[in-house]
Enzyme design. Structure first.
Site, PDB file in Angstrom:
ATOM      1  N   ARG A 188       0.814  -1.226   0.000  1.00 52.93           N
ATOM      2  CA  ARG A 188       0.000   0.000   0.000  1.00 52.93           C
ATOM      3  C   ARG A 188       0.839   1.265   0.000  1.00 52.93           C
ATOM      4  O   ARG A 188       0.361   2.329  -0.386  1.00 52.93           O
ATOM      5  CB  ARG A 188      -0.996  -0.021   1.150  1.00 52.93           C
ATOM      6  N   GLU A 239       4.243  -9.865  15.020  1.00 53.51           N
ATOM      7  CA  GLU A 239       3.595 -10.366  16.228  1.00 53.51           C
ATOM      8  C   GLU A 239       3.772 -11.897  16.321  1.00 53.51           C
ATOM      9  O   GLU A 239       4.116 -12.436  17.369  1.00 53.51           O
ATOM     10  CB  GLU A 239       2.113  -9.999  16.172  1.00 53.51           C
TER      11      GLU A 239
HETATM   12  P1  AMP Z   1       3.584  -1.944  11.456  1.00 50.02           P
HETATM   13  O1  AMP Z   1       4.808  -2.632  10.942  1.00 50.02           O
HETATM   14  O2  AMP Z   1       3.019  -2.596  12.669  1.00 50.02           O
HETATM   15  O3  AMP Z   1       3.761  -0.460  11.632  1.00 50.02           O
HETATM   16  O4  AMP Z   1       2.466  -2.179  10.388  1.00 50.02           O
HETATM   17  C1  AMP Z   1       2.532  -1.489   9.257  1.00 50.02           C
HETATM   18  C2  AMP Z   1       1.789  -2.135   8.118  1.00 50.02           C
HETATM   19  O5  AMP Z   1       0.672  -2.927   8.480  1.00 50.02           O
HETATM   20  C3  AMP Z   1       1.301  -1.003   7.316  1.00 50.02           C
HETATM   21  O6  AMP Z   1       1.860  -1.180   6.037  1.00 50.02           O
HETATM   22  C4  AMP Z   1      -0.194  -1.098   7.294  1.00 50.02           C
HETATM   23  O7  AMP Z   1      -0.583  -1.216   5.973  1.00 50.02           O
HETATM   24  C5  AMP Z   1      -0.553  -2.370   8.016  1.00 50.02           C
HETATM   25  N1  AMP Z   1      -1.409  -2.218   9.206  1.00 50.02           N
HETATM   26  C6  AMP Z   1      -1.103  -2.600  10.467  1.00 50.02           C
HETATM   27  N2  AMP Z   1      -2.106  -2.413  11.312  1.00 50.02           N
HETATM   28  C7  AMP Z   1      -3.105  -1.864  10.584  1.00 50.02           C
HETATM   29  C8  AMP Z   1      -4.447  -1.434  10.895  1.00 50.02           C
HETATM   30  N3  AMP Z   1      -4.959  -1.540  12.125  1.00 50.02           N
HETATM   31  N4  AMP Z   1      -5.159  -0.911   9.899  1.00 50.02           N
HETATM   32  C9  AMP Z   1      -4.659  -0.810   8.662  1.00 50.02           C
HETATM   33  N5  AMP Z   1      -3.426  -1.203   8.301  1.00 50.02           N
HETATM   34  C10 AMP Z   1      -2.652  -1.738   9.245  1.00 50.02           C
END
Ligand code: AMP
Length: 171
Positions: A59, A96
């Site tokens: 995305r 996770e």
């Molecule tokens: P992180 O590595 O945890 O910061 O997760 C980032 C990626 O996961 C991003 O590219 C988002 O597209 C997706 N993502 C994680 N949690 C969500 C959420 N609650 N809603 C939408 N996208 C999320």
């Protein structure tokens, strides 16, 4: 900003129970909102001497390429393993449950290139942290990390406290 927030859709329990997914497809589909979001973010980097936008699969490619086009810059792709055709470097990071990896072409950046890193949502910050590692291995200079939306409760910003972070929308 409230108007933009109103076109992001909340999906409870996706992709698994307990996660409130912020679905940006409804913002992207709405021409006025998409245009407004990209223009607003791009304005921040005009005259900042950015050389490239870095887009994170998948995305991050959408907002990243719109921003790069608007700023009249190129976009560099950070991709899931096995997708980039030339020589790559790889970083593996913890999720996770389990691990994931990201890659960049070895010759995508040069020392001192000033870049912004772009993704749709900042959650825990793990994905962007891994991207930062890749970009720094190539000795490029990270001006800022930019997101459409930030899920503040998940602590991504604290995890990235040595970097400039900008999110258009805060949750
Ligand atoms: P992180 O590595 O945890 O910061 O997760 C980032 C990626 O996961 C991003 O590219 C988002 O597209 C997706 N993502 C994680 N949690 C969500 C959420 N609650 N809603 C939408 N996208 C999320």
């Amino acid at each position: 900003m409230d108007e933009l927030k109103s076109v992001i859709r909340d999906i409870p329990d996706f992709p698994k129970k307990g996660i409130l997914f912020r679905d940006i497809t409804t913002l992207l589909k709405d021409a006025k909102s998409f245009h407004r979001a990209v223009d607003y973010i791009a304005h921040r980097y005009i005259d900042k001497n950015i050389k490239y936008v870095i887009g994170i699969e998948a995305r991050g490619f959408i907002l990243g390429s719109a921003l790069a086009y608007k700023l009249n810059k190129g976009i560099v792709l950070v991709r899931k393993p096995g997708k980039l055709p030339s020589d790559t470097i790889k970083v593996t990071y913890d999720l996770e449950y389990g691990q994931d990896s990201l890659e960049i072409h070895k010759d995508a950046l040069e020392e001192g290139d000033r870049v912004i890193i772009c993704d749709d949502v900042l959650a825990t910050g793990g994905t962007v942290k891994a991207t930062i590692e890749l970009v720094e291995k190539l000795k490029a200079d990270i001006f800022e990390c930019v997101f459409l939306a930030e899920l503040s409760a998940l602590g991504g910003r604290e995890r990235l406290k040595n970097y400039n972070i900008f999110s258009l929308l805060q949750y």
